[in-house]
Design a protein around this motif. Structure first.
Motif, PDB file in Angstrom:
ATOM      1  N   HIS A  37      22.785  65.786  37.859  1.00 14.98           N
ATOM      2  CA  HIS A  37      21.779  66.829  38.004  1.00 14.98           C
ATOM      3  C   HIS A  37      21.704  67.591  36.683  1.00 14.98           C
ATOM      4  CE1 HIS A  37      20.007  70.691  39.238  1.00 14.98           C
ATOM      5  NE2 HIS A  37      19.481  70.024  40.260  1.00 14.98           N
ATOM      6  N   PRO A  38      20.529  68.092  36.298  1.00 12.37           N
ATOM      7  CA  PRO A  38      20.416  68.804  35.012  1.00 12.37           C
ATOM      8  C   PRO A  38      21.445  69.896  34.810  1.00 12.37           C
ATOM      9  CG  PRO A  38      18.242  68.442  35.931  1.00 12.37           C
ATOM     10  CD  PRO A  38      19.226  67.972  36.972  1.00 12.37           C
ATOM     11  N   MET A  39      21.709  70.706  35.841  1.00 15.16           N
ATOM     12  CA  MET A  39      22.652  71.812  35.689  1.00 15.16           C
ATOM     13  C   MET A  39      24.077  71.297  35.493  1.00 15.16           C
ATOM     14  SD  MET A  39      20.672  74.505  35.959  1.00 15.16           S
ATOM     15  CE  MET A  39      21.517  75.961  36.569  1.00 15.16           C
ATOM     16  N   VAL A  40      24.432  70.217  36.189  1.00 18.71           N
ATOM     17  CA  VAL A  40      25.759  69.637  36.040  1.00 18.71           C
ATOM     18  C   VAL A  40      25.906  68.997  34.666  1.00 18.71           C
ATOM     19  CG1 VAL A  40      27.356  67.898  36.930  1.00 18.71           C
ATOM     20  CG2 VAL A  40      25.996  69.267  38.519  1.00 18.71           C
ATOM     21  N   MET A  41      24.863  68.313  34.210  1.00 16.59           N
ATOM     22  CA  MET A  41      24.892  67.712  32.887  1.00 16.59           C
ATOM     23  C   MET A  41      25.135  68.767  31.808  1.00 16.59           C
ATOM     24  SD  MET A  41      21.725  66.007  30.759  1.00 16.59           S
ATOM     25  CE  MET A  41      20.964  67.652  30.653  1.00 16.59           C
ATOM     26  N   ILE A  42      24.448  69.896  31.924  1.00 12.20           N
ATOM     27  CA  ILE A  42      24.587  70.961  30.937  1.00 12.20           C
ATOM     28  C   ILE A  42      26.008  71.527  30.975  1.00 12.20           C
ATOM     29  CG2 ILE A  42      23.794  73.261  30.282  1.00 12.20           C
ATOM     30  CD1 ILE A  42      21.040  72.402  31.482  1.00 12.20           C
ATOM     31  N   PHE A  43      26.535  71.733  32.176  1.00  8.63           N
ATOM     32  CA  PHE A  43      27.904  72.249  32.286  1.00  8.63           C
ATOM     33  C   PHE A  43      28.889  71.305  31.625  1.00  8.63           C
ATOM     34  CE2 PHE A  43      31.922  72.043  34.663  1.00  8.63           C
ATOM     35  CZ  PHE A  43      32.433  73.295  34.340  1.00  8.63           C
ATOM     36  N   LEU A  44      28.765  70.014  31.859  1.00  9.88           N
ATOM     37  CA  LEU A  44      29.706  69.043  31.309  1.00  9.88           C
ATOM     38  C   LEU A  44      29.648  69.008  29.788  1.00  9.88           C
ATOM     39  CD1 LEU A  44      29.264  66.080  33.822  1.00  9.88           C
ATOM     40  CD2 LEU A  44      31.201  67.662  33.651  1.00  9.88           C
ATOM     41  N   LEU A  45      28.449  69.019  29.213  1.00 13.82           N
ATOM     42  CA  LEU A  45      28.373  68.966  27.748  1.00 13.82           C
ATOM     43  C   LEU A  45      28.926  70.242  27.122  1.00 13.82           C
ATOM     44  CD1 LEU A  45      25.763  70.698  26.299  1.00 13.82           C
ATOM     45  CD2 LEU A  45      24.492  69.081  27.704  1.00 13.82           C
ATOM     46  N   LEU A  46      28.766  71.375  27.823  1.00 14.69           N
ATOM     47  CA  LEU A  46      29.332  72.625  27.313  1.00 14.69           C
ATOM     48  C   LEU A  46      30.854  72.637  27.424  1.00 14.69           C
ATOM     49  CD1 LEU A  46      26.702  75.190  28.658  1.00 14.69           C
ATOM     50  CD2 LEU A  46      27.083  74.525  26.275  1.00 14.69           C
ATOM     51  N   PHE A 200      27.084  78.108  33.774  1.00 14.33           N
ATOM     52  CA  PHE A 200      26.672  76.930  34.540  1.00 14.33           C
ATOM     53  C   PHE A 200      27.751  76.419  35.499  1.00 14.33           C
ATOM     54  CE2 PHE A 200      23.712  76.661  30.924  1.00 14.33           C
ATOM     55  CZ  PHE A 200      22.522  76.478  31.612  1.00 14.33           C
ATOM     56  N   PHE A 201      28.954  76.977  35.453  1.00 15.61           N
ATOM     57  CA  PHE A 201      30.031  76.513  36.332  1.00 15.61           C
ATOM     58  C   PHE A 201      29.680  76.613  37.812  1.00 15.61           C
ATOM     59  CE2 PHE A 201      33.952  77.523  38.740  1.00 15.61           C
ATOM     60  CZ  PHE A 201      34.561  76.274  38.643  1.00 15.61           C
ATOM     61  N   PRO A 202      29.062  77.702  38.290  1.00 16.97           N
ATOM     62  CA  PRO A 202      28.737  77.778  39.723  1.00 16.97           C
ATOM     63  C   PRO A 202      27.805  76.670  40.201  1.00 16.97           C
ATOM     64  CG  PRO A 202      28.604  79.947  38.714  1.00 16.97           C
ATOM     65  CD  PRO A 202      28.746  78.958  37.591  1.00 16.97           C
ATOM     66  N   ALA A 203      27.103  76.009  39.282  1.00 19.28           N
ATOM     67  CA  ALA A 203      26.190  74.934  39.690  1.00 19.28           C
ATOM     68  C   ALA A 203      26.936  73.805  40.389  1.00 19.28           C
ATOM     69  CB  ALA A 203      25.437  74.393  38.477  1.00 19.28           C
ATOM     70  N   LEU A 204      28.216  73.656  40.094  1.00 18.70           N
ATOM     71  CA  LEU A 204      28.995  72.587  40.715  1.00 18.70           C
ATOM     72  C   LEU A 204      29.144  72.775  42.212  1.00 18.70           C
ATOM     73  CD1 LEU A 204      31.884  72.219  38.094  1.00 18.70           C
ATOM     74  CD2 LEU A 204      29.778  70.887  38.251  1.00 18.70           C
ATOM     75  N   PHE A 205      28.969  74.007  42.690  1.00 12.47           N
ATOM     76  CA  PHE A 205      29.192  74.307  44.099  1.00 12.47           C
ATOM     77  C   PHE A 205      27.889  74.488  44.872  1.00 12.47           C
ATOM     78  CE2 PHE A 205      32.673  75.949  41.531  1.00 12.47           C
ATOM     79  CZ  PHE A 205      33.754  75.294  42.108  1.00 12.47           C
ATOM     80  N   ILE A 206      26.759  74.282  44.221  1.00 12.16           N
ATOM     81  CA  ILE A 206      25.467  74.373  44.900  1.00 12.16           C
ATOM     82  C   ILE A 206      25.181  73.053  45.606  1.00 12.16           C
ATOM     83  CG2 ILE A 206      22.984  74.717  44.576  1.00 12.16           C
ATOM     84  CD1 ILE A 206      23.605  76.417  42.148  1.00 12.16           C
ATOM     85  N   PRO A 207      24.804  73.083  46.867  1.00  9.24           N
ATOM     86  CA  PRO A 207      24.521  71.836  47.598  1.00  9.24           C
ATOM     87  C   PRO A 207      23.475  70.987  46.874  1.00  9.24           C
ATOM     88  CG  PRO A 207      24.591  73.699  49.116  1.00  9.24           C
ATOM     89  CD  PRO A 207      24.648  74.282  47.730  1.00  9.24           C
ATOM     90  N   GLY A 208      23.760  69.726  46.758  1.00 12.49           N
ATOM     91  CA  GLY A 208      22.841  68.803  46.109  1.00 12.49           C
ATOM     92  C   GLY A 208      23.072  68.639  44.631  1.00 12.49           C
TER      93      GLY A 208
END
Length: 295
Positions: A37-46, A200-208
């Motif tokens: 997901h875009p938000m997860v991708m951004i978190f990982l690269l950061l 962006f860390f909280p994005a990991l806990f958002i459903p989907g």
């Protein structure tokens, strides 16, 4: 002789190198978005960038000079980029093609020039503005030949999101220009990576938006590493260095090269080919950047 050459061309060379890395970023993002997901991708690269900067912190810290009130500029900087910029750009690439997103990055000098005039009182001469307009025309011409791929489900929405991301990128450039008086480009980049990782860390806990640890392809992971190491560390540090050596609006004009490099990487990696008209448009972009740098 060597010192004068470095003093004169270090900024432009750093800006060009950053655009090469950013040109490849759009292709890498398309690969990464296949699995993340875009938000997860951004978190990982950061996260990748943050780990590298933490290792470099002992050597960076003694070189920084804090001035009262700098925290406010840092706050604006991290909100604009990476937080809002990456959020808009990550979602933009879910709807539009890498080439079209790269074309729209050429709008950055317009926004930086406007913000630079009102916030930093930076002025560009008529020759520089002429070069900028030529480059913008070339980028627009390039966009007319862009073909949406299978990921460009809604190019209009994606392009609108990408243009909005450029507004935040312009504000980021203004903040870097101010902070470069007391901080090294690498430290500024490190701060934005750390703050962005927290954002962006909280994005990991958002459903989907869960992280597909088992389903992600090796290419997607390699793309994330490239985005974190080559772009979040390399490109941003080089761009920050270039802004510290020349006005923000002038440095941002090199961003007009991103569409050219994006198309080049698309040809080499994705097998795309440029039409004759697109070759002419690319020449306009390159020529416009060269004219904008004429003193």
């Amino acid at each position: 002789m060597q010192r004068s050459f470095f003093a004169r061309y270090a900024g432009p060379l750093a800006a060009i190198a950053s655009t090469v890395l950013w040109g490849g970023a759009y292709v890498a993002m398309k690969f990464a978005l296949v699995s993340f997901h875009p938000m997860v991708m951004i978190f990982l690269l950061l996260v990748v960038a943050s780990v590298i900067f933490l290792a470099l912190l002992p050597s960076m810290w003694p070189k920084q000079r804090y001035t009262r009130g700098d925290w406010r500029i840092f706050a604006v900087l991290v909100v604009c980029e990476p937080c809002l910029y990456f959020a808009f750009e990550g979602h933009a690439l879910s709807y539009t093609s890498a080439s079209q997103a790269g074309m729209l990055s050429a709008t950055l000098p317009i926004f930086v020039g406007a913000f630079g005039y009102f916030l930093l009182r930076e002025k560009l001469g008529p020759v520089a503005w002429t070069g900028c307009m030529i480059a913008i025309v070339g980028a627009a011409w390039l966009s007319l030949g862009a073909v949406a791929d299978e990921h460009a489900s809604n190019p209009l929405l994606g392009n609108a999101l990408q243009t909005s991301a450029m507004v935040f990128a312009a504000l980021y450039a203004i903040c870097v220009r101010r902070l470069s008086r007391g901080y090294t480009p690498m430290f500024i980049t490190a701060v934005q990576a750390w703050a962005g990782g927290v954002f962006f860390f909280p994005a990991l806990f958002i459903p989907g938006m869960g992280m597909p640890l088992g389903g992600a392809t090796a290419l997607a992971w390699l793309s994330v590493v490239y985005l974190g190491l080559g772009v979040s560390v390399g490109a941003y540090s080089l761009y920050g260095f270039s802004i510290s050596r020349m006005p923000a609006a002038r440095a941002s004009m090199y961003m007009n090269l991103i569409p050219v490099f994006t198309l080049a990487f698309s040809m080499l990696i994705l097998g795309e080919r440029l039409a004759p008209a697109q070759c002419v448009a690319s020449a306009l972009v390159l020529g416009g950047v060269m004219i904008s740098q004429h003193r």
